[in-house]
Design a protein around this motif. Structure first.
Motif, PDB file in Angstrom:
ATOM      1  N   ASP A  30      -0.650   6.292   1.707  1.00 13.98           N
ATOM      2  CA  ASP A  30      -0.223   5.233   0.790  1.00 13.98           C
ATOM      3  C   ASP A  30      -1.421   4.409   0.327  1.00 13.98           C
ATOM      4  O   ASP A  30      -1.541   4.050  -0.851  1.00 13.98           O
ATOM      5  N   ALA A  31      -2.325   4.101   1.248  1.00 13.27           N
ATOM      6  CA  ALA A  31      -3.520   3.345   0.865  1.00 13.27           C
ATOM      7  C   ALA A  31      -4.380   4.132  -0.124  1.00 13.27           C
ATOM      8  O   ALA A  31      -4.919   3.557  -1.086  1.00 13.27           O
ATOM      9  N   TRP A  32      -4.496   5.445   0.075  1.00 12.61           N
ATOM     10  CA  TRP A  32      -5.297   6.280  -0.830  1.00 12.61           C
ATOM     11  C   TRP A  32      -4.733   6.240  -2.249  1.00 12.61           C
ATOM     12  O   TRP A  32      -5.476   6.179  -3.228  1.00 12.61           O
ATOM     13  N   GLN A  46     -16.970   4.361   2.268  1.00 13.77           N
ATOM     14  CA  GLN A  46     -16.614   4.973   3.545  1.00 13.77           C
ATOM     15  C   GLN A  46     -16.452   3.918   4.636  1.00 13.77           C
ATOM     16  O   GLN A  46     -15.548   3.993   5.469  1.00 13.77           O
ATOM     17  N   ALA A  47     -17.295   2.897   4.633  1.00 15.67           N
ATOM     18  CA  ALA A  47     -17.216   1.850   5.660  1.00 15.67           C
ATOM     19  C   ALA A  47     -15.930   1.047   5.541  1.00 15.67           C
ATOM     20  O   ALA A  47     -15.279   0.721   6.550  1.00 15.67           O
ATOM     21  N   LYS A  48     -15.516   0.739   4.324  1.00 14.24           N
ATOM     22  CA  LYS A  48     -14.283  -0.034   4.145  1.00 14.24           C
ATOM     23  C   LYS A  48     -13.061   0.779   4.540  1.00 14.24           C
ATOM     24  O   LYS A  48     -12.102   0.249   5.134  1.00 14.24           O
ATOM     25  N   ARG A  49     -13.066   2.079   4.246  1.00 15.28           N
ATOM     26  CA  ARG A  49     -11.936   2.922   4.654  1.00 15.28           C
ATOM     27  C   ARG A  49     -11.867   3.035   6.171  1.00 15.28           C
ATOM     28  O   ARG A  49     -10.767   3.013   6.754  1.00 15.28           O
ATOM     29  N   ALA A  50     -13.017   3.137   6.848  1.00 12.74           N
ATOM     30  CA  ALA A  50     -13.016   3.175   8.310  1.00 12.74           C
ATOM     31  C   ALA A  50     -12.519   1.860   8.897  1.00 12.74           C
ATOM     32  O   ALA A  50     -11.776   1.847   9.892  1.00 12.74           O
ATOM     33  N   ASN A  61      -8.890   1.250  11.238  1.00 10.52           N
ATOM     34  CA  ASN A  61      -8.959   0.695  12.593  1.00 10.52           C
ATOM     35  C   ASN A  61      -8.678  -0.802  12.625  1.00 10.52           C
ATOM     36  O   ASN A  61      -9.039  -1.481  13.587  1.00 10.52           O
ATOM     37  N   ASP A  62      -8.036  -1.322  11.573  1.00 10.90           N
ATOM     38  CA  ASP A  62      -7.727  -2.751  11.521  1.00 10.90           C
ATOM     39  C   ASP A  62      -6.525  -3.045  12.418  1.00 10.90           C
ATOM     40  O   ASP A  62      -5.473  -2.392  12.314  1.00 10.90           O
ATOM     41  N   SER A  63      -6.651  -4.035  13.286  1.00  5.87           N
ATOM     42  CA  SER A  63      -5.561  -4.375  14.203  1.00  5.87           C
ATOM     43  C   SER A  63      -4.328  -4.875  13.467  1.00  5.87           C
ATOM     44  O   SER A  63      -3.206  -4.748  13.963  1.00  5.87           O
ATOM     45  N   LEU A  64      -4.499  -5.458  12.266  1.00  9.84           N
ATOM     46  CA  LEU A  64      -3.349  -5.940  11.502  1.00  9.84           C
ATOM     47  C   LEU A  64      -2.474  -4.799  11.021  1.00  9.84           C
ATOM     48  O   LEU A  64      -1.263  -4.963  10.838  1.00  9.84           O
ATOM     49  N   ARG A 124      -4.359  -8.236   2.032  1.00  8.15           N
ATOM     50  CA  ARG A 124      -5.703  -8.382   2.600  1.00  8.15           C
ATOM     51  C   ARG A 124      -6.691  -7.420   1.964  1.00  8.15           C
ATOM     52  O   ARG A 124      -7.859  -7.782   1.754  1.00  8.15           O
ATOM     53  N   TYR A 125      -6.240  -6.211   1.621  1.00 11.38           N
ATOM     54  CA  TYR A 125      -7.145  -5.196   1.079  1.00 11.38           C
ATOM     55  C   TYR A 125      -6.980  -4.989  -0.423  1.00 11.38           C
ATOM     56  O   TYR A 125      -7.606  -4.092  -0.983  1.00 11.38           O
TER      57      TYR A 125
END
Length: 421
Positions: A175-177, A186-190, A194-197, A237-238
């Motif tokens: 869904d995010a893609w 790449q860093a933002k996708r990682a 792994n975001d706790s939210l 948030r994103y």
């Protein structure tokens, strides 16, 4: 007719007349009783004025007033208020999606020395036990109150038992893609993966059913408002988008809980439970963490190398396409030049042929003129010869006539002149 027969006939007639009069009286009395305010005034009845038993028509009822309830505006900071700020857009295609584009699983993005899975297990499990000498990181066993189903699930670390509890995303990676993550680094996708939210410890089979289903609803109705609020918080948030149908569904869920607050991401904390003495030493665990970090670094390096190779191949293909296009353009220009040369030669040849034709025509005209001149000269010579012949003949005749008139009376032989042929 006899008296007995007459009585038999009059009896039913009298009964019918009486019944009709009684019914009329009942109707009139019922009308007066139901509408006593519509009786005639007392003064008119006392004056002996003619009265009517039909009451006046009732006054028309007033027009009904329709009052529509206006929905109150959502309170600031609630899930409903934040939902109204999300961008509505159709989902993009899933083309190019890979799980590896969101980085390796279970990264240590907060750099607390523990992977994301164990961080989420410590946060969502109760009564958990930690592995000894793991620096308060690894969860050995615990109890999960599953938010998806509302059931209580026991967690035991191990190959055959750990799958009972899964770490699921509120907003899935797919869904995010399709909602905007294609343009991320790449860093933002990682970080997102792994975001706790966005992560929850849930029942493993239920999470698998959700991943395989085209559309899915949280079975536990008591958790639907909190789940919708978490999805809204993650997308806000994103900066991810929602579709019109998704927004309508979320608004329908939140209509039953308009004051549902947004969840807030909390930092993971190590420890929080008793530890077992079994397990590797901290040095071994540290070595394993270092080895995992190196393996992940190698994986990232390999991914970068693959990306570089792919970029190089793409550049080579683009360069080859440009070279082919240049060659094709050069060939096209050469063909155009050849076509122009052929057209010029064709025009030149046509002009030369036209000139030769004009010269031939001029020569033919000159020959015809010379022939006509020769014929005219021949005709002129023929006329001159004819004239000369006629003159010679005339002279001969004249000479013959003179000879015939000589005195001697003798005739001399006549000598005729030779006429030109």
């Amino acid at each position: 007719m006899s008296r007995i027969q007459g009585r038999r006939f009059l009896g039913p007639v009298i009964v019918l007349v009486v019944a009709a009069m009684f019914g009329t009286l009942l109707v009139v009395s019922a009308g007066w009783l139901t509408k006593p305010s519509e009786r005639l005034p007392v003064t008119a009845a006392a004056a002996g004025a003619p009265t009517s038993i039909v009451p006046d028509p009732p006054a028309p009822d007033p027009a009904p007033v329709i009052v529509r309830a206006v929905a109150p505006a959502p309170r600031p900071g609630t899930a409903q208020a934040v939902l109204a700020t999300l961008t509505v857009r159709d989902r993009a295609a899933l083309t190019g999606f890979k799980r590896s584009l969101f980085g390796p699983e279970d990264l240590d993005t907060d750099h607390n020395g523990c992977d994301t899975r164990n961080d989420v297990l410590r946060r969502d499990l109760t009564g958990f036990t930690l592995a000894g000498r793991s620096n308060g990181c690894a969860v050995v066993r615990g109890t999960l109150r599953d938010p998806y189903t509302g059931r209580t699930i026991g967690y035991h670390r191990g190959r055959g038992t750990a799958a009972a509890v899964a770490i699921d995303e509120a907003v899935t990676l797919r869904d995010a893609w399709r909602s905007g993550a294609q343009q991320w680094s790449q860093a933002k996708r990682a970080q997102f993966a792994n975001d706790s939210l966005n992560l929850l410890a849930v029942d493993g089979p239920t999470a698998a059913k959700r991943a395989a289903a085209a559309s899915w609803v949280v079975p536990n109705t008591a958790f639907r408002c909190a789940f919708a609020a978490r999805q809204i918080a993650v997308k806000a948030r994103y900066g991810l988008t929602v579709t019109a149908g998704e927004r309508a569904t979320l608004a329908h869920v939140l209509a039953t809980c308009p004051n549902q607050p947004l969840p807030v991401a909390q930092p993971f904390r190590l420890g929080g439970g008793p530890s077992e003495s079994t397990g590797p030493s901290p040095a071994v665990l540290q070595a394993r963490l270092v080895a995992r970090a190196k393996a992940r670094a190698k994986a990232v390096a390999r991914a970068k190398a693959r990306a570089a190779r792919a970029k190089a191949r793409a550049a080579a293909r683009a360069k080859a396409r440009a070279a082919r296009a240049a060659r094709a353009a050069a060939k096209a220009r050469a063909r155009a030049a050849a076509a122009r040369l052929r057209a010029a030669n064709k025009a030149k040849w046509a002009a030369q042929a036209k000139a030769r034709k004009a010269i031939a025509l001029a020569k033919a005209k000159a020959r015809a003129a010379a022939k006509a001149k020769r014929q005219a000269e021949a005709q002129a010579r023929a006329v001159l010869r004819a004239k000369a012949k006629a003159a010679a003949l005339a002279k001969a005749r004249e000479a013959a006539a003179k000879a015939a008139q000589t005195p001697s009376g003798t005739t001399s032989p006549t000598t005729l002149p030779v006429l030109p042929s």
